[in-house]
Scaffold this motif. Structure first.
Motif, PDB file in Angstrom:
ATOM      1  N   VAL A 188      34.222  22.595 -23.842  1.00  0.00           N
ATOM      2  CA  VAL A 188      33.751  21.216 -24.076  1.00  0.00           C
ATOM      3  C   VAL A 188      32.506  21.237 -24.940  1.00  0.00           C
ATOM      4  CG1 VAL A 188      32.756  19.208 -22.942  1.00  0.00           C
ATOM      5  CG2 VAL A 188      34.814  20.255 -22.004  1.00  0.00           C
ATOM      6  N   ASP A 189      31.576  22.138 -24.650  1.00  0.00           N
ATOM      7  CA  ASP A 189      30.345  22.207 -25.459  1.00  0.00           C
ATOM      8  C   ASP A 189      30.673  22.547 -26.928  1.00  0.00           C
ATOM      9  OD1 ASP A 189      28.883  21.652 -23.194  1.00  0.00           O
ATOM     10  OD2 ASP A 189      28.448  23.781 -22.715  1.00  0.00           O
ATOM     11  N   ARG A 190      31.620  23.480 -27.122  1.00  0.00           N
ATOM     12  CA  ARG A 190      31.979  23.850 -28.499  1.00  0.00           C
ATOM     13  C   ARG A 190      32.665  22.684 -29.218  1.00  0.00           C
ATOM     14  NH1 ARG A 190      34.613  27.948 -27.292  1.00  0.00           N
ATOM     15  NH2 ARG A 190      36.770  27.256 -27.664  1.00  0.00           N
ATOM     16  N   TYR A 191      33.585  21.973 -28.520  1.00  0.00           N
ATOM     17  CA  TYR A 191      34.264  20.837 -29.148  1.00  0.00           C
ATOM     18  C   TYR A 191      33.301  19.701 -29.456  1.00  0.00           C
ATOM     19  CZ  TYR A 191      39.148  22.317 -29.064  1.00  0.00           C
ATOM     20  OH  TYR A 191      40.328  22.946 -29.315  1.00  0.00           O
ATOM     21  N   GLU A 192      32.303  19.521 -28.631  1.00  0.00           N
ATOM     22  CA  GLU A 192      31.315  18.469 -28.923  1.00  0.00           C
ATOM     23  C   GLU A 192      30.576  18.799 -30.236  1.00  0.00           C
ATOM     24  OE1 GLU A 192      28.875  18.161 -25.494  1.00  0.00           O
ATOM     25  OE2 GLU A 192      30.259  16.803 -24.418  1.00  0.00           O
ATOM     26  N   ASN A 193      30.221  20.065 -30.421  1.00  0.00           N
ATOM     27  CA  ASN A 193      29.554  20.462 -31.669  1.00  0.00           C
ATOM     28  C   ASN A 193      30.490  20.299 -32.882  1.00  0.00           C
ATOM     29  OD1 ASN A 193      27.219  21.138 -30.304  1.00  0.00           O
ATOM     30  ND2 ASN A 193      27.893  23.278 -29.936  1.00  0.00           N
ATOM     31  N   LEU A 194      31.767  20.693 -32.686  1.00  0.00           N
ATOM     32  CA  LEU A 194      32.721  20.549 -33.793  1.00  0.00           C
ATOM     33  C   LEU A 194      32.984  19.078 -34.120  1.00  0.00           C
ATOM     34  CD1 LEU A 194      35.294  23.354 -32.827  1.00  0.00           C
ATOM     35  CD2 LEU A 194      33.596  23.402 -34.682  1.00  0.00           C
ATOM     36  N   ARG A 195      32.984  18.212 -33.120  1.00  0.00           N
ATOM     37  CA  ARG A 195      33.211  16.776 -33.387  1.00  0.00           C
ATOM     38  C   ARG A 195      32.035  16.209 -34.177  1.00  0.00           C
ATOM     39  NH1 ARG A 195      33.689  11.851 -29.054  1.00  0.00           N
ATOM     40  NH2 ARG A 195      34.077  10.203 -30.623  1.00  0.00           N
ATOM     41  N   GLU A 196      30.840  16.623 -33.801  1.00  0.00           N
ATOM     42  CA  GLU A 196      29.682  16.134 -34.559  1.00  0.00           C
ATOM     43  C   GLU A 196      29.741  16.591 -36.008  1.00  0.00           C
ATOM     44  OE1 GLU A 196      26.302  17.520 -32.457  1.00  0.00           O
ATOM     45  OE2 GLU A 196      26.531  16.118 -30.751  1.00  0.00           O
ATOM     46  N   GLN A 197      30.385  17.747 -36.197  1.00  0.00           N
ATOM     47  CA  GLN A 197      30.534  18.235 -37.583  1.00  0.00           C
ATOM     48  C   GLN A 197      31.761  17.640 -38.267  1.00  0.00           C
ATOM     49  OE1 GLN A 197      30.640  22.499 -37.306  1.00  0.00           O
ATOM     50  NE2 GLN A 197      28.555  22.631 -36.358  1.00  0.00           N
ATOM     51  N   GLY A 198      32.612  16.934 -37.449  1.00  0.00           N
ATOM     52  CA  GLY A 198      33.786  16.291 -38.004  1.00  0.00           C
ATOM     53  C   GLY A 198      34.954  17.232 -38.144  1.00  0.00           C
ATOM     54  N   VAL A 199      34.865  18.357 -37.437  1.00  0.00           N
ATOM     55  CA  VAL A 199      35.960  19.315 -37.553  1.00  0.00           C
ATOM     56  C   VAL A 199      37.119  18.896 -36.670  1.00  0.00           C
ATOM     57  CG1 VAL A 199      36.629  21.723 -37.212  1.00  0.00           C
ATOM     58  CG2 VAL A 199      34.361  21.178 -38.113  1.00  0.00           C
ATOM     59  N   VAL A 200      36.822  18.454 -35.422  1.00  0.00           N
ATOM     60  CA  VAL A 200      37.879  18.019 -34.489  1.00  0.00           C
ATOM     61  C   VAL A 200      37.727  16.544 -34.237  1.00  0.00           C
ATOM     62  CG1 VAL A 200      38.044  20.265 -33.395  1.00  0.00           C
ATOM     63  CG2 VAL A 200      36.445  18.583 -32.477  1.00  0.00           C
ATOM     64  N   SER A 201      38.854  15.993 -33.729  1.00  0.00           N
ATOM     65  CA  SER A 201      38.838  14.552 -33.472  1.00  0.00           C
ATOM     66  C   SER A 201      38.343  14.293 -32.052  1.00  0.00           C
ATOM     67  CB  SER A 201      40.262  13.994 -33.634  1.00  0.00           C
ATOM     68  OG  SER A 201      41.135  14.581 -32.661  1.00  0.00           O
ATOM     69  N   GLY A 202      38.145  13.027 -31.748  1.00  0.00           N
ATOM     70  CA  GLY A 202      37.694  12.637 -30.396  1.00  0.00           C
ATOM     71  C   GLY A 202      38.768  12.881 -29.349  1.00  0.00           C
ATOM     72  N   ASN A 203      40.038  12.724 -29.772  1.00  0.00           N
ATOM     73  CA  ASN A 203      41.123  12.947 -28.791  1.00  0.00           C
ATOM     74  C   ASN A 203      41.153  14.408 -28.310  1.00  0.00           C
ATOM     75  OD1 ASN A 203      41.951  10.291 -28.945  1.00  0.00           O
ATOM     76  ND2 ASN A 203      43.362  10.689 -30.645  1.00  0.00           N
ATOM     77  N   GLN A 204      40.932  15.297 -29.232  1.00  0.00           N
ATOM     78  CA  GLN A 204      40.920  16.714 -28.843  1.00  0.00           C
ATOM     79  C   GLN A 204      39.780  17.002 -27.860  1.00  0.00           C
ATOM     80  OE1 GLN A 204      40.723  18.490 -32.742  1.00  0.00           O
ATOM     81  NE2 GLN A 204      42.948  19.005 -32.713  1.00  0.00           N
ATOM     82  N   LEU A 205      38.615  16.369 -28.108  1.00  0.00           N
ATOM     83  CA  LEU A 205      37.494  16.541 -27.169  1.00  0.00           C
ATOM     84  C   LEU A 205      37.825  15.957 -25.800  1.00  0.00           C
ATOM     85  CD1 LEU A 205      34.613  17.401 -26.547  1.00  0.00           C
ATOM     86  CD2 LEU A 205      33.836  15.196 -27.528  1.00  0.00           C
ATOM     87  N   ASP A 206      38.459  14.806 -25.776  1.00  0.00           N
ATOM     88  CA  ASP A 206      38.828  14.185 -24.482  1.00  0.00           C
ATOM     89  C   ASP A 206      39.803  15.076 -23.697  1.00  0.00           C
ATOM     90  OD1 ASP A 206      37.233  12.064 -25.104  1.00  0.00           O
ATOM     91  OD2 ASP A 206      38.870  10.806 -25.884  1.00  0.00           O
ATOM     92  N   GLU A 207      40.736  15.698 -24.448  1.00  0.00           N
ATOM     93  CA  GLU A 207      41.710  16.571 -23.764  1.00  0.00           C
ATOM     94  C   GLU A 207      41.011  17.764 -23.107  1.00  0.00           C
ATOM     95  OE1 GLU A 207      45.287  17.875 -22.262  1.00  0.00           O
ATOM     96  OE2 GLU A 207      44.803  15.950 -23.254  1.00  0.00           O
ATOM     97  N   VAL A 208      40.046  18.338 -23.801  1.00  0.00           N
ATOM     98  CA  VAL A 208      39.313  19.480 -23.244  1.00  0.00           C
ATOM     99  C   VAL A 208      38.477  19.044 -22.033  1.00  0.00           C
ATOM    100  CG1 VAL A 208      37.550  21.196 -23.725  1.00  0.00           C
ATOM    101  CG2 VAL A 208      39.289  20.728 -25.421  1.00  0.00           C
ATOM    102  N   GLU A 209      37.840  17.885 -22.123  1.00  0.00           N
ATOM    103  CA  GLU A 209      37.037  17.382 -20.993  1.00  0.00           C
ATOM    104  C   GLU A 209      37.918  17.079 -19.776  1.00  0.00           C
ATOM    105  OE1 GLU A 209      34.990  14.059 -22.593  1.00  0.00           O
ATOM    106  OE2 GLU A 209      33.323  15.287 -23.386  1.00  0.00           O
ATOM    107  N   ARG A 210      39.114  16.520 -20.024  1.00  0.00           N
ATOM    108  CA  ARG A 210      40.028  16.226 -18.913  1.00  0.00           C
ATOM    109  C   ARG A 210      40.435  17.528 -18.189  1.00  0.00           C
ATOM    110  NH1 ARG A 210      45.153  16.567 -18.127  1.00  0.00           N
ATOM    111  NH2 ARG A 210      45.540  17.156 -20.296  1.00  0.00           N
ATOM    112  N   GLN A 211      40.688  18.577 -18.931  1.00  0.00           N
ATOM    113  CA  GLN A 211      41.066  19.861 -18.335  1.00  0.00           C
ATOM    114  C   GLN A 211      39.922  20.429 -17.486  1.00  0.00           C
ATOM    115  OE1 GLN A 211      44.131  21.199 -18.604  1.00  0.00           O
ATOM    116  NE2 GLN A 211      43.514  22.838 -17.137  1.00  0.00           N
TER     117      GLN A 211
END
Length: 489
Positions: free
Chosen positions: A349-372
């Motif tokens: 989750v911490d890594r996806y949050e950094n990638l989202r801020e950089q625009g590498v991943v979308s918000g949906n991908q971050l939500d999926e990781v947080e749900r897991q």
């Protein structure tokens, strides 16, 4: 001889040397023997109206203490005892307590023991196989002042004394018995010898004067005289074996009788009543013992059943505890696995949050990781909850196991306590049975003694009891029998 005469009594069963003395209401007796069975047997046999057992001692020290306190009339002592033997006890009692007459009651019939006992001061020497009625008569005679020797002992003592004297002085007549007691020897030494010699001289002179006169003269005398026939030889004296009332007399003086014929019958109603009561008591004790033994068997079965039940319950509880322990181990493993996954999810989750801020991943991908991550967190909490629940259940099961185990032990201990008390009652009942059996044997023997039979063929020379209803005491003369073949003069 002195005013106080010495008298000698001898029969087929015993020999007695008498000294007159007063007779108390009851004869107080102390029993000294290291064997409990002998003490109990004597106590049972001495249950007579004129006898009283005031004390029992198993050793010499105890006996001396009781004599000093109880002041018994007679002490009946065994020779062979541990510590202080019977001869030592006899000597001490004779010196310190002269009012107590000592009677040796032993299994040894050697002459050496008899002489040592009499020298130590014993007034009697009886064997342990002495018949009860002779034992009772001997005690009464000893209390009156007689010396008593058991059946056959006087003859054996006299025979050895004659043999010793004959070997030491062959010229001496073997019929002279010099084994006198001190009292008898003193009486002999005090004979008025001068007067006796004078009387002897007078008789010799009278004979010397009369014999020649009788030879040279003739005197015719016609007259009458009264007299009685006397048996020329030994007679058989029959004494009363028990105290009681004469119920029947089956012969009279001058009548010829045969061996085994019933001469006198005594009233045995009291003995028969006591015998019936003793048999009823024995039957009650036997029934009580049987009931107690049945209860003993039942308690033994209860112990076995309780132990089996405790083992079964303990086995079930241990299985339950084992299953709970397995659940605890499983939940610990599940919790550890969930915690590892949760840690990885949080890092992702911490890594996806950094990638989202950089625009590498979308918000949906971050939500999926947080749900897991949230799901793994729930799994950790559930595993922790199950683990705590299992641990609580384990403690509960362990307490139940220990409680049941303790209760089972208490139940078995209580049953064992009851069993021990029951076994004590069984031992006491067996002792009561043995006492009742001894009492029955004694009463049966007394019942046999209620009939006085003639021992030999002969003639009734004297009959002391004349009619039914006469009261006799043990040892009292009943009749004298002149054996067949004994001439009368």
């Amino acid at each position: 001889m002195n005013d106080e005469q010495l008298s000698f009594c001898a029969s087929d069963s015993s020999v007695a040397i008498a000294q007159p003395q007063s007779k108390p209401a009851k004869i107080r007796i102390l029993l000294i023997d290291d064997q409990n069975s002998v003490r109990q047997m004597l106590r049972l046999l001495l249950s007579e109206p004129d006898l009283e057992v005031v004390g029992i001692a198993a050793d010499g020290e105890t006996a001396l203490q009781q004599i000093e306190t109880l002041h018994p009339d007679i002490a009946i002592a065994d020779i062979n005892m541990p510590g202080m033997d019977g001869l030592t006890i006899t000597q001490i009692i004779s010196q310190r307590f002269p009012q107590t007459k000592v009677t040796i009651f032993s299994s040894y019939d050697e002459v050496g023991y008899i002489k040592k006992a009499l020298e130590a001061g014993a007034k009697g020497y009886l064997l342990k196989n002495t018949p009860p009625h002779e034992l009772l008569n001997a005690i009464r005679l000893i209390h009156k002042g007689y010396w008593q020797l058991g059946p056959g002992l006087y003859e054996k003592l006299n025979a050895q004394t004659i043999a010793v004297e004959s070997s030491a002085n062959p010229s001496q007549s073997p019929s002279v018995d010099r084994d006198w007691s001190d009292v008898t020897q003193e009486g002999i030494d005090t004979l008025p010898q001068v007067w006796t010699r004078g009387l002897l001289y007078a008789i010799v002179l009278f004979t010397a004067a009369i014999v020649p006169w009788g030879m040279l003269t003739r005197v015719d005398v016609i007259g009458s005289a009264k007299g009685r026939l006397e048996p020329k030889g030994n007679t058989v004296r029959l004494d009363a074996p028990i105290a009681g009332t004469v119920s029947a007399i089956n012969a009279r003086e001058g009548q010829r009788v045969k061996a085994g014929q019933t001469l006198v019958e005594f009233n045995s109603n009291v003995i028969r009543a006591d015998l019936q009561q003793a048999r009823a008591k024995l039957a009650g004790f036997v029934e009580q013992k049987n009931n107690l033994q049945r209860l003993e068997n039942q308690l033994q079965e209860n112990i076995s059943t309780q132990q089996d039940r405790d083992r079964a319950e303990a086995s079930e509880q241990l299985q339950a505890i084992d299953q709970i322990q397995q659940k605890i181990d499983f939940n610990r493993t599940a919790k550890a696995s969930a915690q590892q996954l949760l840690a990885k999810d949080r890092a992702m989750v911490d890594r996806y949050e950094n990638l989202r801020e950089q625009g590498v991943v979308s918000g949906n991908q971050l939500d999926e990781v947080e749900r897991q991550a949230i799901e793994n967190e729930q799994k950790v909490k559930q595993a922790q909850s199950d683990l705590e629940q299992n641990q609580t259940e384990l403690k509960k099961q362990q307490k139940t196991y220990e409680k049941n185990l303790h209760q089972g032990r208490l139940a078995i201990a209580e049953i064992r306590k009851q069993l021990k008390e029951l076994q004590t009652q069984i031992v006491e009942t067996r002792s009561q049975i043995a006492q009742s059996q001894n009492q029955i044997k004694s009463l049966q023997y007394q019942l046999q003694q209620s009939i006085l039979n003639v021992p030999v063929n002969g003639m009734v020379f004297e009959l002391s009891v004349r009619h039914p209803g006469a009261v006799v005491q043990p040892g009292g003369a009943i009749a004298t029998i002149a054996p067949e073949g004994v001439p009368l003069v």
